[in-house]
Every structure is written in C-alpha cells, then in structure tokens.
Design a protein around this motif. Structure first.
Motif, PDB file in Angstrom:
ATOM      1  N   ASN A 242      47.207  80.562  42.771  1.00 36.98           N
ATOM      2  CA  ASN A 242      46.245  79.480  43.026  1.00 36.98           C
ATOM      3  C   ASN A 242      45.783  79.461  44.476  1.00 36.98           C
ATOM      4  O   ASN A 242      44.628  79.123  44.762  1.00 36.98           O
ATOM      5  CB  ASN A 242      46.875  78.139  42.636  1.00 36.98           C
ATOM      6  CG  ASN A 242      47.099  78.021  41.144  1.00 36.98           C
ATOM      7  OD1 ASN A 242      46.219  78.347  40.354  1.00 36.98           O
ATOM      8  ND2 ASN A 242      48.277  77.576  40.740  1.00 36.98           N
ATOM      9  N   ILE A 243      46.681  79.789  45.389  1.00 37.60           N
ATOM     10  CA  ILE A 243      46.292  79.899  46.801  1.00 37.60           C
ATOM     11  C   ILE A 243      45.248  80.999  46.964  1.00 37.60           C
ATOM     12  O   ILE A 243      44.192  80.801  47.580  1.00 37.60           O
ATOM     13  CB  ILE A 243      47.522  80.209  47.683  1.00 37.60           C
ATOM     14  CG1 ILE A 243      48.474  79.014  47.712  1.00 37.60           C
ATOM     15  CG2 ILE A 243      47.092  80.586  49.103  1.00 37.60           C
ATOM     16  CD1 ILE A 243      49.847  79.333  48.293  1.00 37.60           C
ATOM     17  N   ARG A 244      45.546  82.155  46.391  1.00 38.60           N
ATOM     18  CA  ARG A 244      44.656  83.309  46.560  1.00 38.60           C
ATOM     19  C   ARG A 244      43.318  83.117  45.858  1.00 38.60           C
ATOM     20  O   ARG A 244      42.315  83.715  46.275  1.00 38.60           O
ATOM     21  CB  ARG A 244      45.362  84.564  46.045  1.00 38.60           C
ATOM     22  CG  ARG A 244      46.473  85.035  46.986  1.00 38.60           C
ATOM     23  CD  ARG A 244      47.286  86.170  46.411  1.00 38.60           C
ATOM     24  NE  ARG A 244      48.175  86.742  47.419  1.00 38.60           N
ATOM     25  CZ  ARG A 244      49.192  87.550  47.146  1.00 38.60           C
ATOM     26  NH1 ARG A 244      49.470  87.861  45.877  1.00 38.60           N
ATOM     27  NH2 ARG A 244      49.942  88.035  48.115  1.00 38.60           N
ATOM     28  N   ALA A 245      43.291  82.289  44.832  1.00 41.56           N
ATOM     29  CA  ALA A 245      42.027  82.043  44.122  1.00 41.56           C
ATOM     30  C   ALA A 245      40.988  81.404  45.036  1.00 41.56           C
ATOM     31  O   ALA A 245      39.781  81.612  44.858  1.00 41.56           O
ATOM     32  CB  ALA A 245      42.273  81.155  42.912  1.00 41.56           C
ATOM     33  N   ASN A 246      41.478  80.637  46.014  1.00 38.91           N
ATOM     34  CA  ASN A 246      40.555  79.941  46.915  1.00 38.91           C
ATOM     35  C   ASN A 246      40.325  80.673  48.236  1.00 38.91           C
ATOM     36  O   ASN A 246      39.495  80.241  49.036  1.00 38.91           O
ATOM     37  CB  ASN A 246      41.078  78.532  47.199  1.00 38.91           C
ATOM     38  CG  ASN A 246      40.957  77.624  46.001  1.00 38.91           C
ATOM     39  OD1 ASN A 246      39.885  77.481  45.439  1.00 38.91           O
ATOM     40  ND2 ASN A 246      42.064  77.027  45.598  1.00 38.91           N
TER      41      ASN A 246
ATOM     42  N   ASN B 146      51.181  83.694  54.852  1.00 39.84           N
ATOM     43  CA  ASN B 146      52.071  82.635  54.391  1.00 39.84           C
ATOM     44  C   ASN B 146      52.405  82.816  52.912  1.00 39.84           C
ATOM     45  O   ASN B 146      53.548  82.594  52.490  1.00 39.84           O
ATOM     46  CB  ASN B 146      51.430  81.267  54.630  1.00 39.84           C
ATOM     47  CG  ASN B 146      52.270  80.128  54.102  1.00 39.84           C
ATOM     48  OD1 ASN B 146      51.990  79.575  53.046  1.00 39.84           O
ATOM     49  ND2 ASN B 146      53.313  79.758  54.837  1.00 39.84           N
ATOM     50  N   ALA B 147      51.419  83.233  52.125  1.00 39.14           N
ATOM     51  CA  ALA B 147      51.651  83.458  50.693  1.00 39.14           C
ATOM     52  C   ALA B 147      52.671  84.571  50.478  1.00 39.14           C
ATOM     53  O   ALA B 147      53.568  84.454  49.634  1.00 39.14           O
ATOM     54  CB  ALA B 147      50.328  83.802  49.998  1.00 39.14           C
ATOM     55  N   VAL B 148      52.542  85.644  51.243  1.00 42.71           N
ATOM     56  CA  VAL B 148      53.497  86.753  51.140  1.00 42.71           C
ATOM     57  C   VAL B 148      54.897  86.284  51.541  1.00 42.71           C
ATOM     58  O   VAL B 148      55.895  86.645  50.904  1.00 42.71           O
ATOM     59  CB  VAL B 148      53.043  87.940  52.012  1.00 42.71           C
ATOM     60  CG1 VAL B 148      54.124  89.018  52.078  1.00 42.71           C
ATOM     61  CG2 VAL B 148      51.742  88.526  51.463  1.00 42.71           C
ATOM     62  N   LEU B 149      54.964  85.458  52.579  1.00 40.83           N
ATOM     63  CA  LEU B 149      56.253  84.920  53.008  1.00 40.83           C
ATOM     64  C   LEU B 149      56.893  84.085  51.902  1.00 40.83           C
ATOM     65  O   LEU B 149      58.100  84.204  51.642  1.00 40.83           O
ATOM     66  CB  LEU B 149      56.061  84.069  54.269  1.00 40.83           C
ATOM     67  CG  LEU B 149      57.313  83.380  54.829  1.00 40.83           C
ATOM     68  CD1 LEU B 149      58.336  84.417  55.276  1.00 40.83           C
ATOM     69  CD2 LEU B 149      56.932  82.474  55.995  1.00 40.83           C
ATOM     70  N   LEU B 150      56.108  83.263  51.239  1.00 40.20           N
ATOM     71  CA  LEU B 150      56.617  82.447  50.138  1.00 40.20           C
ATOM     72  C   LEU B 150      57.158  83.323  49.017  1.00 40.20           C
ATOM     73  O   LEU B 150      58.235  83.063  48.474  1.00 40.20           O
ATOM     74  CB  LEU B 150      55.507  81.530  49.612  1.00 40.20           C
ATOM     75  CG  LEU B 150      55.046  80.404  50.544  1.00 40.20           C
ATOM     76  CD1 LEU B 150      53.740  79.794  50.039  1.00 40.20           C
ATOM     77  CD2 LEU B 150      56.116  79.329  50.670  1.00 40.20           C
TER      78      LEU B 150
END
Length: 214
Positions: free
Chosen positions: A167-171, A187-191
């Motif tokens: 969902n983060i990457r969709a935006n 940050n997404a990769v870290l998560l």
C-alpha cells in the motif's frame, strides 16, 4: 454524498465488511483489509497469553506477560482505528484529485491526503512489527498448547507488514520529490527486513517447544 458516508469500521459485521471489500467500490480496500489482518494477529497473540497468565509455571514472568497482553490489546484497537483512517485518507486523496486546478485549496488538500495515505500504512506496518516483537518475547513462555495460535499471530503480523508495504508503494508514484520517494522506499525496505528478522527468530523458538511437547 459526504466524504464520510461510505466507511466501514469495527462496528461493521464481518460478513458486511467482506462483502463490501469484494464489491466494485474503492473502500474498504487493501489498506483496510491489511489493518484488519493486523487486528486479527493481535487477537491471536492475546488469546495465547490469556491461556498463559496466571499459570504457576510462569509466575515469575507474570508482570512481563500481562504487559505483553496489554500491548497486544492496544495494538488491536490501533489497527481498528487505522482501518477506518485508511478509508478516509483514500477518499480524501480521491476527492482532492477531482478538484479543479483553479481551486486554491487543491494542492494543499492533495498533499495532506497523500501524506496520510503513506503514513497510515507505515503505521500499520510499524504496529505489526511491534506485535511480532511481542510474539518473540513470549514464545518461550506461552502455553505450549497455544503455540500454534501464537504462530498464527506471528505469521499474520508478517503478512500485515508485507501488505502495508504494498500500500505504501502504490502511492509512491504520486510523490514528486525523488528524494522523498527514495526515503519512503528505504523505510519500506527497513520494515520488511525487520519483519523478516523477527519471524526468523520466532519460528525456531516455537518449533522447538512444539516438538519437545510431542
């Protein structure tokens, strides 16, 4: 129709929520479903600990277990709040995109809605990692008969992180600043990496205890 007319929350019957998610309508969508999965992950962790607290064998860890139980309950309520907030953010983002370019509030409303549409799944992922961390800390203490439920908690929490990142990457394409986009992706990769590390730590603990009990 007002902005808040079509939303689904913790008071919506599960069959109605599932039907709404299946329908040809924008909400509830992937973000809300992700938050619901996070809430279910928390619930499974809570159930495992409800059958653990008060047992003589773990009396020395009672305070720690009750603290974990309270944290999971708070996470569950947070996920349900984010379930609603995700729908509101999507609706606001969609509406801001329909405003005429001449509208002086257009850019500000769009930026605020876009930021919310990024921050909410980030919050969902962060909460899911917290649930994973809790599962890790109690894996050696939880009632062995409930370890399968604790494992469901952990696996659902990993799924929640992965789905939140989708969902983060969709935006991300809507973020015009390349530096900001790079930071959000980092940050997404870290998560994702934190979730992977947590589940890799959890699974051997859980499996050892299950095998030892057979």
């Amino acid at each position: 129709m007002t902005r808040y007319a079509m939303t689904y929350d913790q008071n919506t019957p599960i069959d109605a929520f599932a039907a709404a998610a299946a329908a040809r309508q924008p909400v509830p969508g992937g973000g809300s479903v992700t938050a619901l999965v996070g809430a279910l992950a928390s619930s499974m962790g809570e159930m495992a600990l409800q059958y653990t607290v008060g047992k003589p064998a773990v009396a020395a860890h009672e305070s720690r277990l009750r603290s974990a139980l309270d944290q999971l309950a708070r996470a569950r309520h947070l996920f349900l709040q984010l379930l609603l907030e995700d729908q509101l953010a999507y609706t606001a983002l969609s509406e801001s995109g329909k405003l005429p370019k001449s509208d002086p509030d257009r850019d500000g409303r769009h930026a605020a809605a876009l930021l919310a549409s990024i921050r909410i799944p980030q919050s969902i992922a962060a909460a899911a990692i917290a649930v994973l961390d809790i599962a890790n800390t109690v894996a050696d203490l939880a009632n062995v008969r409930l370890l399968s439920d604790l494992a469901v908690c952990a696996d659902l929490a990993v799924a929640t992180v992965r789905c939140a990142v989708h969902n983060i990457r969709a935006n991300l394409p809507l973020i015009l600043d390349p530096t900001e986009r790079t930071g959000i992706e980092a940050n997404a990769v870290l998560l994702l990496n934190r979730a992977k590390s947590a589940i890799q730590s959890f699974e051997p603990k859980c499996q050892r205890r299950i095998l030892a009990a057979t």
